[in-house]
Enzyme design. Structure first.
Site, PDB file in Angstrom:
ATOM      1  N   HIS A 170       0.866  -1.188   0.000  1.00  0.00           N
ATOM      2  CA  HIS A 170       0.000   0.000   0.000  1.00  0.00           C
ATOM      3  C   HIS A 170       0.894   1.227   0.000  1.00  0.00           C
ATOM      4  O   HIS A 170       2.081   1.152   0.301  1.00  0.00           O
ATOM      5  CB  HIS A 170      -0.960   0.017   1.189  1.00  0.00           C
ATOM      6  CG  HIS A 170      -0.263   0.054   2.533  1.00  0.00           C
ATOM      7  ND1 HIS A 170       0.349   1.188   3.027  1.00  0.00           N
ATOM      8  CD2 HIS A 170      -0.071  -0.909   3.472  1.00  0.00           C
ATOM      9  CE1 HIS A 170       0.866   0.928   4.209  1.00  0.00           C
ATOM     10  NE2 HIS A 170       0.640  -0.348   4.504  1.00  0.00           N
ATOM     11  N   ASP A 293      -1.577 -19.622  12.467  1.00  0.00           N
ATOM     12  CA  ASP A 293      -0.347 -20.157  13.060  1.00  0.00           C
ATOM     13  C   ASP A 293      -0.268 -19.776  14.534  1.00  0.00           C
ATOM     14  O   ASP A 293      -0.235 -18.589  14.885  1.00  0.00           O
ATOM     15  CB  ASP A 293       0.862 -19.606  12.303  1.00  0.00           C
ATOM     16  CG  ASP A 293       2.117 -20.405  12.567  1.00  0.00           C
ATOM     17  OD1 ASP A 293       2.604 -20.380  13.722  1.00  0.00           O
ATOM     18  OD2 ASP A 293       2.607 -21.056  11.628  1.00  0.00           O
ATOM     19  N   SER A 308       3.112  -5.012   6.923  1.00  0.00           N
ATOM     20  CA  SER A 308       2.601  -4.710   5.584  1.00  0.00           C
ATOM     21  C   SER A 308       3.663  -4.981   4.527  1.00  0.00           C
ATOM     22  O   SER A 308       4.781  -4.484   4.631  1.00  0.00           O
ATOM     23  CB  SER A 308       2.170  -3.241   5.500  1.00  0.00           C
ATOM     24  OG  SER A 308       1.073  -2.985   6.320  1.00  0.00           O
TER      25      SER A 308
END
Length: 357
Positions: A170, A293, A308
């Site tokens: 992003h 997980d 990110s």
């Protein structure tokens, strides 16, 4: 339309072929020429990196009233400036630093300043009339501007053939305006992850880290909605290159993310791709990913800021990258298709070839 057109007579190996397009697998529509190429091979990274980015112009991030002899006034508001505007010139002179705008205002001697301003897709000329402050006698414009930003993200992939990379998944946006920062140039610097603030419902967690050196290890070229892109001096990992999947190859079900949540090597963690939006108008929220997980859940609570850009791997291919966390559920987050990110990488490669020629 969907489920109405079939393609036959097409070999899936590399090369050039003619393909017949049929309606309802019966009615021939047309024959098209198809070029089938090898999938792009990139190294999945999952490594943290530091970003130092400088803007092209300065961004207006706030306004404030000035105490003048005639009372409180705000020259910036009166001139028509808006938060998110990008000032690129003052009286015809290019500006890229806060101090340049401040000096021009202080030295105006009460004369109006002509600002060249970018607002969305428009370029405007705005007249700003600074006023003399009754507090210190200097001229002020009543605006706050920003010329740089810094932060930590994760490298998604690296091209060993030319050193180009993509990360974040992003764009870097201004914290006050939430608009994409207009980049002039930027550096990549090494980062040490020193700890983790676990995510919880209503509060995003984060990777805590610091720039371990001010020596640049790469350069930024692009800040886009789909991430940041540039060139690194060397590969950040020794992973093997994997093919990049087309979005149609991404399936709901088990996958892994590659990420670094402590100082050390990136690790694979299990996730589930819960849903896929092939036709979503958003180019960065294509997947919903659930962290399954137990090791990662214990360390981070799920997806946290700083992750990110962590690549998503499914069936031996790079299918996407983590982009956002759900504030009401940190075990879930959005992901972007790798195919969307690769478009910027290919664009950089083409520009490099054009410059070289």
């Amino acid at each position: 339309t969907e489920n109405e057109v079939d393609v036959i007579s097409m070999n899936r190996s590399t090369g050039e072929y003619d393909a017949d397009i049929l309606l309802f697998n019966t009615i021939p529509i047309k024959t098209v020429h198809v070029d089938v190429t090898e999938p792009l091979m990139l190294v999945p990274c999952g490594t943290p990196f530091g970003i130092k980015m400088f803007t092209n112009g300065v961004v207006v991030v706030g306004m404030s009233d000035i105490d003048s002899e005639s009372g409180k006034t705000n020259p910036a508001t009166e001139a028509g400036l808006k938060i998110g505007d990008i000032i690129t010139n003052v009286n015809g002179e290019t500006v890229n630093e806060n101090e340049e705008v401040s000096k021009a205002i202080q030295d105006c001697n009460g004369e109006p300043l002509v600002l060249t301003v970018k607002r969305d897709t428009e370029t405007l000329e705005i007249s700003l009339n600074p006023v003399k402050s009754s507090q210190d006698g200097s001229y002020k414009g009543g605006l706050w501007v920003r010329d740089s930003t810094a932060g930590i993200g994760t490298v998604t992939f690296y091209n060993p053939e030319n050193g180009l990379f993509g990360g974040l998944g992003h764009g870097i946006c201004d914290v006050d305006t939430n608009s994409l920062m207009p980049m002039k140039n930027g550096d990549i610097v090494p980062v040490t992850i020193s700890g983790v603030t676990k995510g919880q419902k209503g509060a995003a967690g984060e990777l805590r880290g610091y720039f371990s050196s001010n020596q640049a290890i790469g350069n930024l070229f692009i800040n886009s909605d789909e991430g940041v892109y540039g060139q690194l001096d060397a590969s950040p990992v020794e992973q093997q290159a994997l093919p990049v999947a087309m979005k149609q190859e991404v399936k709901e079900g088990p996958a892994q993310i590659l990420t670094t949540v402590a100082d050390g090597e990136p690790q694979y963690y299990n996730v589930t791709i819960e849903s896929i939006e092939y036709k979503n108008s958003s180019r960065v929220k294509n997947l919903v990913v659930l962290v399954t997980d137990e090791v990662l859940l214990e360390k981070t609570g799920g997806i946290v800021q700083g992750m990110s850009g962590s690549p998503i791997i499914q069936n031996g291919k790079i299918v996407g990258a983590v982009t956002h966390v759900f504030l009401n559920d940190p075990t879930r987050g959005y992901g972007i298709f790798a195919e969307n990110m690769v478009e910027n990488l290919v664009s950089m490669e083409q520009e490099s070839v054009q410059k070289a020629s």
